[in-house]
Design a protein around this motif. Structure first.
Motif, PDB file in Angstrom:
ATOM      1  N   GLU A  25      10.537 -16.752  17.948  1.00  0.00           N
ATOM      2  CA  GLU A  25      11.800 -16.844  18.687  1.00  0.00           C
ATOM      3  C   GLU A  25      12.839 -17.687  17.959  1.00  0.00           C
ATOM      4  O   GLU A  25      14.028 -17.366  17.956  1.00  0.00           O
ATOM      5  N   LEU A  26      12.382 -18.784  17.326  1.00  0.00           N
ATOM      6  CA  LEU A  26      13.322 -19.750  16.769  1.00  0.00           C
ATOM      7  C   LEU A  26      13.643 -19.520  15.305  1.00  0.00           C
ATOM      8  O   LEU A  26      14.646 -20.044  14.818  1.00  0.00           O
ATOM      9  N   CYS A  27      12.814 -18.778  14.587  1.00  0.00           N
ATOM     10  CA  CYS A  27      13.062 -18.524  13.169  1.00  0.00           C
ATOM     11  C   CYS A  27      13.566 -17.095  12.993  1.00  0.00           C
ATOM     12  O   CYS A  27      12.942 -16.145  13.497  1.00  0.00           O
ATOM     13  N   PRO A  28      14.663 -16.899  12.269  1.00  0.00           N
ATOM     14  CA  PRO A  28      15.188 -15.540  12.077  1.00  0.00           C
ATOM     15  C   PRO A  28      14.225 -14.703  11.247  1.00  0.00           C
ATOM     16  O   PRO A  28      13.601 -15.201  10.309  1.00  0.00           O
ATOM     17  N   PRO A  29      14.064 -13.436  11.570  1.00  0.00           N
ATOM     18  CA  PRO A  29      13.153 -12.574  10.804  1.00  0.00           C
ATOM     19  C   PRO A  29      13.700 -12.276   9.412  1.00  0.00           C
ATOM     20  O   PRO A  29      14.897 -12.335   9.156  1.00  0.00           O
ATOM     21  N   GLY A  30      12.797 -11.973   8.482  1.00  0.00           N
ATOM     22  CA  GLY A  30      13.211 -11.594   7.146  1.00  0.00           C
ATOM     23  C   GLY A  30      13.385 -12.747   6.198  1.00  0.00           C
ATOM     24  O   GLY A  30      13.724 -12.542   5.027  1.00  0.00           O
ATOM     25  N   ALA A  31      13.176 -13.994   6.644  1.00  0.00           N
ATOM     26  CA  ALA A  31      13.366 -15.136   5.757  1.00  0.00           C
ATOM     27  C   ALA A  31      12.119 -16.006   5.716  1.00  0.00           C
ATOM     28  O   ALA A  31      12.187 -17.177   5.409  1.00  0.00           O
ATOM     29  N   ALA A  32      10.984 -15.403   5.988  1.00  0.00           N
ATOM     30  CA  ALA A  32       9.746 -16.161   6.068  1.00  0.00           C
ATOM     31  C   ALA A  32       9.305 -16.700   4.722  1.00  0.00           C
ATOM     32  O   ALA A  32       8.560 -17.672   4.656  1.00  0.00           O
ATOM     33  N   ALA A  33       9.748 -16.103   3.632  1.00  0.00           N
ATOM     34  CA  ALA A  33       9.267 -16.512   2.315  1.00  0.00           C
ATOM     35  C   ALA A  33      10.036 -17.697   1.750  1.00  0.00           C
ATOM     36  O   ALA A  33       9.581 -18.319   0.781  1.00  0.00           O
ATOM     37  N   SER A  34      11.202 -18.026   2.291  1.00  0.00           N
ATOM     38  CA  SER A  34      12.008 -19.116   1.727  1.00  0.00           C
ATOM     39  C   SER A  34      11.349 -20.455   2.024  1.00  0.00           C
ATOM     40  O   SER A  34      10.731 -20.639   3.061  1.00  0.00           O
ATOM     41  N   PRO A  35      11.480 -21.431   1.096  1.00  0.00           N
ATOM     42  CA  PRO A  35      10.862 -22.747   1.312  1.00  0.00           C
ATOM     43  C   PRO A  35      11.386 -23.443   2.570  1.00  0.00           C
ATOM     44  O   PRO A  35      10.620 -24.070   3.305  1.00  0.00           O
ATOM     45  N   ASP A  36      12.675 -23.324   2.820  1.00  0.00           N
ATOM     46  CA  ASP A  36      13.240 -23.975   4.007  1.00  0.00           C
ATOM     47  C   ASP A  36      12.668 -23.394   5.282  1.00  0.00           C
ATOM     48  O   ASP A  36      12.385 -24.108   6.242  1.00  0.00           O
ATOM     49  N   GLN A  37      12.488 -22.059   5.279  1.00  0.00           N
ATOM     50  CA  GLN A  37      11.957 -21.409   6.472  1.00  0.00           C
ATOM     51  C   GLN A  37      10.498 -21.779   6.697  1.00  0.00           C
ATOM     52  O   GLN A  37      10.073 -21.967   7.837  1.00  0.00           O
TER      53      GLN A  37
END
Length: 247
Positions: A25-37
């Motif tokens: 819910e809180l993390c936008p999809p498609g950016a799971a690989a970034s270090p910040d995410q």
């Protein structure tokens, strides 16, 4: 709050289930690989773990191995409610008493200042009062019928006075007499106009300006009160004749 809402809605769940749903819910999809995410997802999971421990310590949830069970929000004990209501009523009573005390002091201040101004004006036009013709503050006025028999006893140190009347009578203190004389500018009777209200406010600290307006409004709203008792004497106190006799 989000963790609490999740567990409450599910009834029975696990830490991983709650954490996964909140991450989604809180993390936008498609950016799971970034270090910040990735860092944000780990942070959310740590927060979920901390929140579950708090809820468990408050006995809102229970945990047995991986299974988390919703217990419910604890309601305050029923016996505390009357105590809180009584404490609230006591606080309101104390506030009411303090407000009345402040009102009495304000009216007394205005009455005394008006009396001083009136006496100064009379002295400028008519000179100082003759000896024995003035009444010093504080004083009491005893009001009764002319035919009433009054028996007065005085203690040896002249600090105590005992009066016996064979008919009805009234006792008024100095502030009541000053009110009857109009020294409070109608603030107590609800007849205070804009000009008198401004004059009264000028006699007080600026912080009491709003309070004096409230006093005037409350008095104006109390004009429709009960009629005075027919047993009360109708003659204004400022028109009473005072006779002093030697003992």
């Amino acid at each position: 709050m989000k963790v609490c809402q999740k567990v409450r809605a599910k009834g029975t769940t696990t830490y991983n289930e709650v954490a996964d749903e909140l991450v989604a819910e809180l993390c936008p999809p498609g950016a799971a690989a970034s270090p910040d995410q990735q860092y944000e997802q780990k942070n959310i999971r740590r927060r979920v773990y901390d929140a579950l421990n708090v809820l468990m310590a408050m006995q809102i949830i229970s945990k047995e191995r991986k299974r988390i069970q919703w217990l419910g929000l604890a309601a305050p004990p029923a016996e505390d409610s009357p105590d809180l209501e009584q404490e609230k009523a006591d606080c309101r009573q104390r506030i009411s008493e303090k407000t009345q005390q402040l009102k009495d002091l304000v009216l007394r201040q205005i009455a005394f200042k008006n009396l001083v101004e009136r006496n100064k004006a009379l002295e400028e036009t008519e000179g100082p009062p003759e000896a024995g013709s003035s009444v010093q503050l504080p004083f009491l006025v005893v009001n009764t019928k002319k035919k009433t028999v009054i028996d007065c006893s005085i203690s040896s140190d002249k600090r105590e006075y005992l009066f016996n009347f064979n008919d009805t009578f009234e006792i008024h203190d100095d502030i009541e007499v000053l009110k009857r004389m109009g020294m409070t500018l109608g603030l107590d009777s609800g007849t205070c106009g804009e000009e008198d209200l401004g004059k009264a406010a000028a006699m007080l600290p600026p912080s009491l300006a709003a309070f004096i307006e409230q006093v005037a409004l409350e008095a104006a709203g109390a004009l429709d009160g009960p009629e005075p008792s027919p047993d009360r004497l109708d003659r204004p106190l400022d028109q009473l004749e005072t006779t002093w006799e030697s003992p």
